[in-house]
Enzyme design. Structure first.
Site, PDB file in Angstrom:
ATOM      1  N   LEU A 311      80.922  35.125  41.252  1.00  0.00           N
ATOM      2  CA  LEU A 311      79.778  35.759  41.798  1.00  0.00           C
ATOM      3  C   LEU A 311      78.556  36.246  40.923  1.00  0.00           C
ATOM      4  O   LEU A 311      77.860  35.972  39.446  1.00  0.00           O
ATOM      5  CB  LEU A 311      80.109  36.990  41.494  1.00  0.00           C
ATOM      6  CG  LEU A 311      81.166  37.422  41.658  1.00  0.00           C
ATOM      7  CD1 LEU A 311      82.320  38.610  41.102  1.00  0.00           C
ATOM      8  CD2 LEU A 311      81.990  38.136  43.188  1.00  0.00           C
ATOM      9  N   ASP A 312      77.157  36.131  41.532  1.00  0.00           N
ATOM     10  CA  ASP A 312      75.710  36.201  41.348  1.00  0.00           C
ATOM     11  C   ASP A 312      76.202  37.583  40.474  1.00  0.00           C
ATOM     12  O   ASP A 312      76.852  38.681  40.932  1.00  0.00           O
ATOM     13  CB  ASP A 312      75.548  36.241  42.749  1.00  0.00           C
ATOM     14  CG  ASP A 312      73.881  36.328  42.248  1.00  0.00           C
ATOM     15  OD1 ASP A 312      73.350  36.363  40.191  1.00  0.00           O
ATOM     16  OD2 ASP A 312      72.601  37.167  42.963  1.00  0.00           O
TER      17      ASP A 312
END
Length: 642
Positions: A311-312
């Site tokens: 995940l960013d």
């Protein structure tokens, strides 16, 4: 008349006429006692149902494909030749029913696409020369002002330039709760006004709207084949001629033509062939209804194997809009207002993204920033230096103070470290040669971020990793608040790509979630690239393997759960189809299974496979693990606060 024409051209005409002829044949034989007429009616029934099957078989042969239709055609023609008229009629009639069921099911499973097409608006009310003019939706020009009244469909993509209202955006995002819209908000074609009055400046019309792109994407996705489906197609290519050869050998060895023809019929892999496409279409259709766009069967199947999610941080786990959280005064001769004022005056000439929350906070408190500074110079990796009102202002980290020879006699570095440990991004503020204090900004953690991570684990994801370019202390704080398994901070785009490859080298099937810009390399190399909040983004809708139309984190574990359900049902259908064929073949060799009985059981297995796949069309709420929401940033009290 229209209904009759529709029925005549529909899939149920052939089995209805054929079935009627079969009933008439039985009536003539039992009541009137006329076997020749009865046989003629039975042959007619076989012809009505069999001719379309034979035509499909011939067309398939013309492209060098030995299809299931050829098996049924040979069996029916052979049955007529040897005088088994009832068997010929029964086989073709039941096979025609199977085709009709398949056609109806595929239509129903594509209902999500039909619903999307149905919500496409036909007309628009446009403001031209001060007059309200009703025109076709496709005739609206970009930049025109469109009026959306209560109950009307929004005919274009656009931006609200006046008024306010509530729009039902379920057709785009899958969310049933109407979204409030005011000036500056984006709206999408196909959404429905549930109250209020909006003036919208058109930015996307016709095929350039989000709805049109979604429809195009779902059309392509439902036609795209899963790997299992492609394998089954190859399997059928070899299986069908193999069955024909086996039937021929059995017929020659036993001299029993009926046995050979029966083998042709009951060995038809119809349920096997329909089991995969109907399941894939149902799964993709269900996802589309929920605002999840899956690129095709291959990606749906791959999503079921996801066991690691990268995940960013910004815009995914956080709101993506930093705000000022702390103003720590360290100089006894200064006040909070002075620290914030000098910081805002310096940041007024900065292009750094953290300048905006500082300026907004100063404006909210009524502090004057006195225009732009005389000079502003960024110092890469350290901060900025600005000259305003003849004074030098430094804003950055301890390394910036050291570079300009400013002594940290008030514990600014320690205060900054404490703020960073709490998940904020600290900036030391110095005026001329003295440190005034430390300000800090933070990106608010989404309220549902921790729940999303817990749901991913519940969906079978072993590892959730945060990949961010932010500072390690800030990233660690957010990772702790959300339950992330592993945090990798200070990464450049190429570092994120390497991190995804490292997870893949460890044997993981990786999904990468990001905004598609700085995360593009990692999205490309991941097994599944996921775009968050893709409504309105043409690039995200077209390029992502999975596009989550609504900006809702729960859709990520929901999409993985749906993929797992789809693959599970796909496997169940394969087992049902193969077990049915095996049992029927055993029954033929053991005796007792006739051609008609075999076809009846065969079509029953087709129906079972279809009904099993249709379960995907029911919405099922994902199982969630209740967790406390991620805490908002709280003020930190450093060791010394002036």
């Amino acid at each position: 008349m229209n209904k009759l024409t529709k029925w005549w051209n529909g899939p149920w005409m052939v089995p209805t006429v054929s079935g009627t002829l079969i009933l008439l044949s039985f009536f003539v034989a039992r009541v009137l006692g006329s076997d020749p007429v009865s046989n003629l009616l039975m042959v007619a029934a076989a012809a009505v149902a069999g001719v379309p099957i034979a035509i499909k078989a011939v067309r398939a042969l013309m492209v060098r494909n030995i299809s299931i239709d050829l098996l049924v055609s040979i069996a029916a023609i052979g049955a007529v030749i040897i005088g088994e008229y009832w068997e010929a009629a029964a086989v073709t009639f039941l096979f025609a029913i199977g085709h009709a069921l398949e056609a109806r099911t595929m239509t129903k499973t594509r209902s999500a696409l039909a619903e999307l097409v149905a919500v496409a608006p036909d007309v628009a009310v446009v403001l031209r020369d001060g007059e309200q003019v009703e025109v076709p939706a496709g005739a609206v020009a970009t930049g025109e002002t469109v009026l959306v009244k209560n109950g009307a469909k929004v005919p274009v993509d656009g931006v609200v330039i006046g008024g306010n209202g509530a729009l039902d955006e379920a057709s785009i995002t899958g969310e049933s709760i109407p979204a409030e819209k005011t000036e500056g908000d984006q709206v999408f074609a196909g959404t429905v006004s549930r109250g209020g009055f909006l003036q919208v400046r058109a930015t996307g019309i016709g095929a350039d709207t989000t709805l049109a792109r979604i429809i195009h994407r779902v059309e392509e996705a439902q036609d795209a084949k899963a790997k299992t489906q492609a394998f089954m197609d190859r399997f059928a290519t070899w299986y069908t001629p193999g069955i024909m050869a086996m039937a021929l050998i059995v017929g020659l060895a036993t001299g029993n033509v009926v046995l050979a023809l029966t083998l042709l019929v009951i060995a038809c892999p119809g349920a096997l062939v329909i089991s995969i496409p109907v399941t894939v279409v149902a799964g993709i259709g269900r996802a589309a209804r929920d605002g999840i766009l899956i690129k095709g069967g291959e990606y749906l199947e791959s999503s079921a194997r996801i066991d690691a999610v990268a995940l960013d941080k910004t815009g995914t786990l956080t709101e993506g809009r930093p705000y000022l959280t702390d103003v720590v005064v360290l100089d006894p001769a200064s006040t909070r207002e002075e620290v914030l004022t000098w910081a805002a005056r310096a940041e007024a000439g900065s292009e750094h993204p953290l300048a905006r929350p500082v300026l907004e906070a100063a404006a909210a408190e009524g502090l004057s920033t006195a225009g732009l500074p005389e000079a502003t110079e960024p110092v890469p990796g350290k901060g900025i230096t600005a000259t305003t009102g003849g004074r030098r202002v430094l804003i950055g980290n301890a390394a910036l103070l050291e570079q300009y020879g400013v002594a940290d006699t008030v514990g600014a570095a320690r205060a900054a470290e404490e703020l960073a440990a709490a998940g904020r991004t600290p900036m030391i503020v110095a005026l001329d040669d003295a440190v005034l204090g430390v300000i800090a900004v933070a990106d608010q953690v989404r309220m549902d971020a921790a729940q999303m991570v817990a749901d991913l684990h519940a969906a079978g994801v072993q590892k959730v990793v945060m990949l961010t370019g932010d500072a390690p202390l800030v990233a660690q704080a957010i990772g702790k608040a959300t339950g992330i398994d592993e945090v990798r901070a200070g990464l450049l785009p190429e570092d994120k790509l390497d991190a995804v490859r490292e997870l893949q080298a460890q044997g993981h099937t990786v999904a990468m979630v990001g905004d598609g810009v700085n995360d593009a390399p990692a999205l490309a190399v991941a097994d599944i690239g996921v775009a968050m909040g893709a409504a309105g983004s043409a690039v995200a809708v077209e390029t992502a393997d999975i596009a989550l139309m609504g900006d809702k984190l729960h859709k990520l574990p929901e999409s993985i759960g749906l993929a797992k359900r789809t693959v599970r049902i796909m496997r169940q259908n394969i087992v049902i189809a193969l077990a049915t064929v095996a049992a029927l073949m055993a029954g033929v060799f053991a005796g007792g299974v006739t051609m008609a009985i075999g076809m009846l059981v065969h079509e029953a297995s087709v129906l079972v496979v279809i009904v099993n796949a249709m379960r995907l069309m029911r919405r099922r709420e994902p199982a969630t693990t209740q967790v406390a929401p991620a805490p908002a940033a709280q003020p930190v009290e450093p060791a010394r606060v002036g």
